[in-house]
Write a protein that holds these residues in place. Structure first.
Motif, PDB file in Angstrom:
ATOM      1  N   ASN A   1      11.469 -27.743 -17.240  1.00  0.00           N
ATOM      2  CA  ASN A   1      10.732 -27.998 -15.905  1.00  0.00           C
ATOM      3  C   ASN A   1      11.301 -29.205 -15.139  1.00  0.00           C
ATOM      4  OD1 ASN A   1       8.552 -28.656 -13.721  1.00  0.00           O
ATOM      5  ND2 ASN A   1       7.840 -26.615 -14.363  1.00  0.00           N
ATOM      6  N   SER A   2      11.742 -29.205 -13.909  1.00  0.00           N
ATOM      7  CA  SER A   2      12.180 -30.301 -13.046  1.00  0.00           C
ATOM      8  C   SER A   2      11.385 -31.479 -13.096  1.00  0.00           C
ATOM      9  CB  SER A   2      12.535 -29.781 -11.838  1.00  0.00           C
ATOM     10  OG  SER A   2      11.412 -29.411 -11.038  1.00  0.00           O
TER      11      SER A   2
ATOM     12  N   GLU B   1       6.514 -26.507 -20.849  1.00  0.00           N
ATOM     13  CA  GLU B   1       7.511 -27.088 -19.866  1.00  0.00           C
ATOM     14  C   GLU B   1       6.739 -28.624 -19.358  1.00  0.00           C
ATOM     15  OE1 GLU B   1       8.262 -24.437 -16.601  1.00  0.00           O
ATOM     16  OE2 GLU B   1       8.407 -22.737 -17.787  1.00  0.00           O
TER      17      GLU B   1
ATOM     18  N   THR C   1       7.167 -27.136  -7.819  1.00  0.00           N
ATOM     19  CA  THR C   1       8.107 -26.044  -7.492  1.00  0.00           C
ATOM     20  C   THR C   1       7.760 -24.841  -8.295  1.00  0.00           C
ATOM     21  OG1 THR C   1       9.716 -26.847  -9.229  1.00  0.00           O
ATOM     22  CG2 THR C   1      10.043 -27.729  -6.741  1.00  0.00           C
ATOM     23  N   GLN C   2       7.939 -23.741  -7.638  1.00  0.00           N
ATOM     24  CA  GLN C   2       7.866 -22.558  -8.555  1.00  0.00           C
ATOM     25  C   GLN C   2       8.992 -22.119  -9.355  1.00  0.00           C
ATOM     26  OE1 GLN C   2       6.740 -18.996  -6.222  1.00  0.00           O
ATOM     27  NE2 GLN C   2       5.150 -20.111  -4.964  1.00  0.00           N
ATOM     28  N   THR C   3       8.933 -21.994 -10.745  1.00  0.00           N
ATOM     29  CA  THR C   3      10.106 -21.576 -11.357  1.00  0.00           C
ATOM     30  C   THR C   3      10.200 -20.241 -11.871  1.00  0.00           C
ATOM     31  OG1 THR C   3       8.536 -22.170 -13.348  1.00  0.00           O
ATOM     32  CG2 THR C   3      10.041 -24.158 -12.449  1.00  0.00           C
TER      33      THR C   3
ATOM     34  N   GLN D   1      12.488 -22.534 -20.978  1.00  0.00           N
ATOM     35  CA  GLN D   1      13.101 -23.406 -19.777  1.00  0.00           C
ATOM     36  C   GLN D   1      12.408 -24.702 -19.771  1.00  0.00           C
ATOM     37  OE1 GLN D   1      12.601 -20.878 -16.451  1.00  0.00           O
ATOM     38  NE2 GLN D   1      10.531 -21.497 -16.297  1.00  0.00           N
TER      39      GLN D   1
END
Length: 573
Positions: free
Chosen positions: A372-373, A93, A341-343, A370
């Motif tokens: 990741n921001s 990510e 941040t927790q994903t 996924q």
């Protein structure tokens, strides 16, 4: 600046931080930075464990999840690279680096960062020649093969690091540069690790890309791990100016975090006292990333980096104009944002001793891929691509194309139904015979834009006057002459000639009515002959033959493969 260097962490963050605190009390020092050289094992939950390339019995949660969930906070800024025992789904990510937990930073596939004026570079993974030229094609859920290839070093990272020209103070790698043992006490190394003897003799122990980077970057310090042994070496570098002092690289490899192992070392490195101990992006590295973004590959095929003799650019050493361009994109602010941040949901330690939960955890599968921001924000800021986003978009497009082709095939008229699933036929929509046979419902599906394209459909479509399975139909075996040789040319068979003349062309047939074998009544709705969608090839031939008795005497069948052996006596007589 006091830096604690750790070999293979293997998820034991609690023990590593406790060892650092013990050394601080013992020596009366304050450690400013912790560097880990791979096998960090940033596993947040059981699903992450399933993405590690280790047997199930060695998949232990360890203690990283506590720092991810916020139960604990790292007492010292921690920077690490990836090794060959990682939660690869999580690290993928963050291909360009990012926070895996508060105060714990992953450097990505390859990176250079600045910490209080100290320039730290790193290369994650280990070297395997069979994957070196490939793109980053892996994504979770992994197969047993991709679970391992995902942490193999790729040539695009090596190429980018070889564009770096400014001095590097510290460089991190998981495996050793090849040949580094020639600059240290190799006899002592082989006493601890005698099974390295053959590799040392043939000079194959270590990483070839790291060897190239060692002599290109010439860092002041090079730290590594992987081989689970402490080893020091001093590597001299040639200088163009003989009057200058010879540049040296101090190499140090450390063991894994276990009792009575040499897994931790404190080094004192000069830094800029006017700057705080914070992470900053490196301008030169950002510029290299931006102008080599087109070299990023996410396919399994080999990709080659540009070199001398090519028409295009092959030297991506940043120019002043390029550096200024990236400076403006970041407005001169290169501080790494605290945007962790927790994903996913972290591991619940309260259920660790519950036998029912342990049984359920053993059946957990790998999580899906996924984005990741942190990576999205970084890529947008720098103007580059996220490899995981490219992979996921490619998968969605492939799925969309497959669904569209499936829908298109279901709207075809009866005589264009797939005869052989799996065959692919190119259909030109500019063909007038095709246009004439399309009814009003088909014309609503085919837009004006589609008429100018060539459509590839996942089904076999025959636009010849005679369906393909009739042209290739085997004659009935009832009345064949065993001694007469079989004719290969379909045009020489009177039966097939009669069939080919009796069937109407798609242009002249009515799509709403079944095709008829009677030449005199091509538009009749005889129930004996239907489209290929309702009858198989053998059933349809049987129907045609039963409706036309005069066809039977001319039908022939294949000889058996060894017929010549069985009828040799008759042939001789």
């Amino acid at each position: 600046m006091k830096i604690a260097v750790e070999g293979c962490a293997h998820g034991e963050l609690d023990k590593i931080y406790e060892a650092i605190q013990h050394l601080e009390k013992k020596d009366g020092i304050k450690v400013d930075l912790l560097i880990c050289c791979g096998d960090f094992q940033a596993t947040r939950n059981v699903e992450d464990l399933r993405c590690m390339a280790v047997p199930l019995k060695y998949q232990k949660m360890c203690t990283f999840y506590k720092y991810y969930s916020g139960e604990k906070v790292a007492p010292v800024l921690t920077v690490f690279i990836g090794g060959n025992h990682e939660a690869s789904n999580y690290l993928q990510e963050l291909p360009y680096g990012g926070w895996v937990a508060p105060r714990i930073y992953y450097m990505g596939y390859a990176s250079i960062v600045n910490i209080a004026g100290v320039r730290v570079g790193g290369l994650s993974g280990i070297y395997k020649g069979h994957d070196y030229l490939k793109g980053h094609f892996e994504k979770p859920p992994y197969t047993e093969d991709t679970k391992r290839s995902v942490y193999h070093v790729r040539n695009v990272e090596t190429f980018r690091l070889k564009q770096v020209q400014q001095p590097v103070d510290i460089f991190l790698s998981h495996d050793w540069p090849r040949g580094i043992y020639n600059f240290g006490n190799v006899n002592q190394l082989l006493r601890f690790k005698p099974f390295f003897t053959d590799e040392v003799k043939c000079n194959s122990l270590g990483s070839r890309p790291c060897e190239e980077l060692l002599y290109h970057l010439k860092p002041t310090y090079w730290f590594a791990a992987h081989l689970h042994v402490k080893f020091a070496a001093l590597v001299p570098h040639s200088s163009n100016n003989e009057e200058d002092n010879q540049q040296m690289t101090k190499f140090l490899a450390l063991d894994k975090c276990l009792p009575r192992r040499k897994f931790l070392q404190i080094v004192d490195i000069p830094h800029d006292p006017s700057k705080s101990i914070e992470l900053e992006y490196d301008l030169e590295w950002l510029t290299i990333l931006h102008f080599t973004n087109h070299l990023l590959g996410v396919k399994r095929t080999n990709q080659y980096m540009p070199g001398p003799g090519l028409d295009g650019r092959w030297n991506f050493v940043p120019t002043k104009e390029e550096l200024d361009f990236v400076w403006q994109r970041f407005d001169g602010n290169f501080l790494v944002p605290q945007n962790f941040t927790q994903t996913v949901v972290a591991f619940d330690s309260s259920s660790q001793n519950d036998s029912s939960n342990n049984s359920r955890n053993s059946c957990r599968k790998q999580p899906p891929a996924q984005i990741n921001s942190q990576t999205t924000a970084f890529c947008d800021r720098l103007g580059i691509d996220d490899p995981m986003a490219l992979l996921l978009n490619s998968s969605k497009e492939s799925s969309f194309d497959s669904d569209e082709n499936q829908k298109f095939c279901t709207t075809l008229p009866g005589y264009l139904t797939p005869e052989r699933p799996g065959e692919v036929t190119q259909v030109s929509l500019d063909d007038t015979s095709y246009h004439d046979s399309v009814d009003d419902s088909m014309k609503q599906v085919l837009t004006a834009e589609t008429y100018n394209k060539s459509v590839s459909m996942n089904c076999s479509i025959s636009l010849s006057p005679m369906p393909k399975h009739l042209r290739l139909a085997l004659p009935s075996p009832q009345n064949s002459d065993m001694d007469e040789p079989m004719k290969d040319d379909a045009s020489s068979s009177p039966v097939l000639l009669r069939l080919s003349h009796s069937l109407p062309s798609p242009r002249d047939s009515d799509m709403d009515e079944p095709v008829c074998s009677d030449t005199g009544n091509s538009h009749s709705s005889s129930p004996e002959v239907t489209s290929g969608a309702s009858l198989t090839g053998s059933e349809e031939v049987a129907e045609i033959c039963s409706s036309s008795p005069d066809l039977h005497p001319a039908l022939k069948r294949f000889k058996r493969r060894n017929q010549a052996l069985y009828s040799s006596a008759d042939a001789d007589s």
